[in-house]
Design an enzyme around this catalytic site. Structure first.
Site, PDB file in Angstrom:
ATOM      1  N   ASP A 290      -1.638  11.110  -2.488  1.00  0.00           N
ATOM      2  CA  ASP A 290      -1.802   9.887  -3.242  1.00  0.00           C
ATOM      3  C   ASP A 290      -2.363  10.420  -4.668  1.00  0.00           C
ATOM      4  O   ASP A 290      -2.200   9.710  -5.578  1.00  0.00           O
ATOM      5  CB  ASP A 290      -3.131   9.187  -2.844  1.00  0.00           C
ATOM      6  CG  ASP A 290      -2.642   8.119  -1.469  1.00  0.00           C
ATOM      7  OD1 ASP A 290      -2.392   9.036  -0.298  1.00  0.00           O
ATOM      8  OD2 ASP A 290      -2.338   7.035  -1.658  1.00  0.00           O
TER       9      ASP A 290
ATOM     10  N   ARG B  75       0.837  -1.348   0.005  1.00  0.00           N
ATOM     11  CA  ARG B  75       0.051   0.116   0.189  1.00  0.00           C
ATOM     12  C   ARG B  75       1.015   1.156  -0.018  1.00  0.00           C
ATOM     13  O   ARG B  75       2.437   1.049   0.022  1.00  0.00           O
ATOM     14  CB  ARG B  75      -0.999   0.052   1.380  1.00  0.00           C
ATOM     15  CG  ARG B  75      -0.673  -0.633   2.380  1.00  0.00           C
ATOM     16  CD  ARG B  75       0.429  -0.059   3.044  1.00  0.00           C
ATOM     17  NE  ARG B  75       0.103   1.603   3.392  1.00  0.00           N
ATOM     18  CZ  ARG B  75       0.988   2.574   3.664  1.00  0.00           C
ATOM     19  NH1 ARG B  75       2.282   2.127   3.901  1.00  0.00           N
ATOM     20  NH2 ARG B  75       0.712   3.799   3.757  1.00  0.00           N
ATOM     21  N   GLY B  76       0.301   2.322  -0.076  1.00  0.00           N
ATOM     22  CA  GLY B  76       1.102   3.684  -0.226  1.00  0.00           C
ATOM     23  C   GLY B  76       1.228   3.838  -1.726  1.00  0.00           C
ATOM     24  O   GLY B  76       1.399   2.994  -2.449  1.00  0.00           O
ATOM     25  N   ALA B  77       0.908   5.148  -2.093  1.00  0.00           N
ATOM     26  CA  ALA B  77       0.783   5.372  -3.610  1.00  0.00           C
ATOM     27  C   ALA B  77       2.230   4.847  -4.490  1.00  0.00           C
ATOM     28  O   ALA B  77       1.871   4.384  -5.515  1.00  0.00           O
ATOM     29  CB  ALA B  77       0.843   7.099  -3.847  1.00  0.00           C
TER      30      ALA B  77
ATOM     31  N   ARG C  44      -7.246  -0.078  -6.828  1.00  0.00           N
ATOM     32  CA  ARG C  44      -7.183   0.951  -5.999  1.00  0.00           C
ATOM     33  C   ARG C  44      -7.563   2.357  -6.749  1.00  0.00           C
ATOM     34  O   ARG C  44      -6.410   2.691  -7.494  1.00  0.00           O
ATOM     35  CB  ARG C  44      -6.222   0.880  -4.880  1.00  0.00           C
ATOM     36  CG  ARG C  44      -6.232  -0.136  -3.966  1.00  0.00           C
ATOM     37  CD  ARG C  44      -5.323   0.147  -3.002  1.00  0.00           C
ATOM     38  NE  ARG C  44      -5.992   1.146  -1.836  1.00  0.00           N
ATOM     39  CZ  ARG C  44      -5.266   1.601  -1.041  1.00  0.00           C
ATOM     40  NH1 ARG C  44      -4.238   1.270  -0.738  1.00  0.00           N
ATOM     41  NH2 ARG C  44      -5.791   2.394  -0.021  1.00  0.00           N
TER      42      ARG C  44
ATOM     43  N   ASN D  36      -5.005  12.861   0.235  1.00  0.00           N
ATOM     44  CA  ASN D  36      -4.134  11.867   1.012  1.00  0.00           C
ATOM     45  C   ASN D  36      -5.291  11.072   2.039  1.00  0.00           C
ATOM     46  O   ASN D  36      -6.442  11.374   2.002  1.00  0.00           O
ATOM     47  CB  ASN D  36      -3.350  12.761   1.902  1.00  0.00           C
ATOM     48  CG  ASN D  36      -2.167  11.998   2.409  1.00  0.00           C
ATOM     49  OD1 ASN D  36      -1.641  10.795   1.890  1.00  0.00           O
ATOM     50  ND2 ASN D  36      -1.968  11.989   3.897  1.00  0.00           N
ATOM     51  N   LYS D  37      -4.671  10.379   2.944  1.00  0.00           N
ATOM     52  CA  LYS D  37      -5.363   9.575   3.912  1.00  0.00           C
ATOM     53  C   LYS D  37      -6.570  10.382   4.474  1.00  0.00           C
ATOM     54  O   LYS D  37      -6.486  11.533   4.855  1.00  0.00           O
ATOM     55  CB  LYS D  37      -4.531   8.774   4.730  1.00  0.00           C
ATOM     56  CG  LYS D  37      -5.041   8.006   5.756  1.00  0.00           C
ATOM     57  CD  LYS D  37      -5.788   6.755   5.219  1.00  0.00           C
ATOM     58  CE  LYS D  37      -5.250   6.237   3.962  1.00  0.00           C
ATOM     59  NZ  LYS D  37      -6.238   5.025   3.422  1.00  0.00           N
TER      60      LYS D  37
ATOM     61  N   GLN E  62      -2.522   2.678   9.681  1.00  0.00           N
ATOM     62  CA  GLN E  62      -1.224   2.750   9.324  1.00  0.00           C
ATOM     63  C   GLN E  62      -0.203   3.566  10.283  1.00  0.00           C
ATOM     64  O   GLN E  62       0.982   3.323   9.927  1.00  0.00           O
ATOM     65  CB  GLN E  62      -1.385   3.203   7.752  1.00  0.00           C
ATOM     66  CG  GLN E  62      -1.917   2.272   6.669  1.00  0.00           C
ATOM     67  CD  GLN E  62      -3.602   2.875   6.766  1.00  0.00           C
ATOM     68  OE1 GLN E  62      -3.901   3.078   7.620  1.00  0.00           O
ATOM     69  NE2 GLN E  62      -3.927   2.837   5.723  1.00  0.00           N
TER      70      GLN E  62
HETATM   71  O1  MRU Z   1      -4.314   3.611   1.972  1.00  0.00           O
HETATM   72  P1  MRU Z   1      -2.940   3.711   2.149  1.00  0.00           P
HETATM   73  O2  MRU Z   1      -2.498   2.800   3.170  1.00  0.00           O
HETATM   74  O3  MRU Z   1      -2.599   3.056   0.688  1.00  0.00           O
HETATM   75  O4  MRU Z   1      -2.676   5.144   2.128  1.00  0.00           O
HETATM   76  C1  MRU Z   1      -1.450   5.680   1.835  1.00  0.00           C
HETATM   77  C2  MRU Z   1      -1.492   7.213   2.272  1.00  0.00           C
HETATM   78  O5  MRU Z   1      -2.494   7.807   2.461  1.00  0.00           O
HETATM   79  C3  MRU Z   1      -0.260   7.785   2.380  1.00  0.00           C
HETATM   80  O6  MRU Z   1      -0.157   8.957   3.014  1.00  0.00           O
HETATM   81  C4  MRU Z   1       0.441   7.907   1.001  1.00  0.00           C
HETATM   82  O7  MRU Z   1       0.313   6.963   0.079  1.00  0.00           O
HETATM   83  C5  MRU Z   1       1.038   9.204   0.583  1.00  0.00           C
HETATM   84  S1  MRU Z   1       2.784   8.885   0.425  1.00  0.00           S
HETATM   85  C6  MRU Z   1       3.079   8.280  -1.172  1.00  0.00           C
END
Ligand code: MRU
Length: 374
Positions: free
Chosen positions: A249, A54-56, A96, A259-260, A208
């Site tokens: 993201d 996970r993470g962009a 996603r 973002n999250k 996370q």
């Molecule tokens: O749902 P996730 O865990 O994939 O979300 C990730 C985030 O929101 C991060 O802050 C994020 O990807 C930014 S850093 C590349």
């Protein structure tokens, strides 16, 4: 990033077989460090959907390796190949919806393998391109660290004390191939001997922050404190936060940052308390085609069970999930929100720092804006 003294990336080609892609199963952290080997694109998509990766940035690289794995097992006939790879690409892209990196990496892979000769040649090109995308992702993270470091250094010199940084979710090493976005300047500052302390939002519903960011910061020996998501405002009101750094993201070329979920509320609180709020973003997480983040960025809605259940260790050290919501109560589980550009002090990118507005972004990324934002 070092884990018990060994350098790892978050995704890599197995050293004994080019047909296996290794990942760290992030659903097992912080309890267990488990490496998984993936040999088909379907399993890579599953790893993305289940958030083992996970993470962009990382899901961008994982998408590239998913295309490579698909090419490995693709039909040899050209006409059949085209239909097959098109279907694979659409499955990867929809796994996603919010992070733009999936689409960006998948399209780049498709472009690289277009009009290639033999299937053997195609496999080689796909592997080389996926590795290149992963290498670039890591390098972007490293450069964000270099450009973000002076922001922390300046506060440290002014305060003559520990710099308190608040971050949300996990935008660290685990969210990219290496280094991270929001955490990269923090790692750079720590390495330079600047005293930092990180307030880590737990980041419900999947936590996370509590599970991954805290684990990473522990591994790096960086002082930090996990806080409940809603504690940030109080800390800011009491002068306990010097700056906020988050990841992204999807970023519009006008400077809106997606973002999250919960990032927006932190930006509002920072704004109300005159605390600088930075988003660490990079070229492959920009969506050059859209202008209005609030209107145009698709917000992922995830399974409500993520909200209903909390995962942790029981008193026999077994990983367990427990339900915390009445079974008859409906839930909704939005995974991301959009912070409008006006609440963002600046963007920290791999090319330097810019204001969150179209003119300033265009100065750093002129070719992207000129080429119809692709
Ligand atoms: O749902 P996730 O865990 O994939 O979300 C990730 C985030 O929101 C991060 O802050 C994020 O990807 C930014 S850093 C590349």
């Amino acid at each position: 990033m070092l884990v018990n003294g060994i350098h790892y990336r978050t995704i890599w080609v197995d050293e004994n077989s080019e047909e296996l892609i290794c990942i760290i199963d992030q659903t097992r952290l912080p309890f267990e460090f488990v490496i998984k080997k993936i040999d088909c694109y379907q399993d890579m998509i599953k790893a993305i959907v289940d958030m083992e990766v996970r993470g962009a940035g990382l899901i961008g690289a994982a998408s590239a390796f998913a295309v490579y794995l698909a090419v490995l097992r693709a039909p040899k006939d050209d006409a059949q190949f085209d239909a097959y790879i098109k279907e694979v690409a659409s499955k990867i892209k929809s796994s996603r919806p919010t992070a733009i990196n999936l689409e960006w990496a998948t399209d780049r892979m498709l472009q690289a393998i277009q009009n290639t000769g033999s299937s053997v040649q195609r496999i080689k090109i796909a592997l080389d391109q996926a590795i290149k995308i992963a290498d670039e992702d890591s390098e972007f993270g490293r450069m964000i660290g270099i450009h973000g470091l002076p922001l922390i250094e300046k506060i440290s010199k002014k305060n003559g004390d520990v710099v308190n940084i608040l971050t949300h979710c996990n935008a660290g090493w685990l969210a990219l191939v290496d280094y991270g976005t929001a955490l990269s300047p923090i790692y750079a500052a720590h390495e330079k001997g600047i005293k930092v302390h990180v307030w880590v939002d737990e980041t419900r519903p999947r936590n996370q922050g509590a599970s991954l960011t805290a684990w990473e910061l522990n591994a790096a020996g960086i002082p930090h404190t996990v806080i409940a998501d809603n504690a940030g405002g109080l800390l800011m009101q009491n002068g306990k936060v010097d700056l906020v750094i988050v990841g992204s993201d999807r970023t519009t070329h006008t400077g809106d940052v997606c973002n999250k979920i919960g990032t927006y509320l932190k930006a509002l609180a920072a704004n109300d308390n005159n605390i600088p709020f930075y988003a660490a973003v990079y070229s492959s997480s920009f969506d050059w085609t859209i202008k209005d983040g609030l209107k145009d960025i698709p917000i992922e809605q995830r399974n409500g069970d993520e909200l209903r259940y909390i995962k942790g260790l029981d008193n026999t050290s077994k990983i367990k999930e427990v339900c915390i919501i009445p079974s008859s109560s409906p839930v909704s589980n939005y995974a991301f929100d959009v912070t409008p550009a006006r609440l963002i002090t600046a963007l920290i990118t791999e090319r330097g720092i810019c204001n969150a507005n179209p003119e300033s972004i265009a100065v750093l990324f002129p070719e992207k804006v000129k080429n119809n934002r692709k």
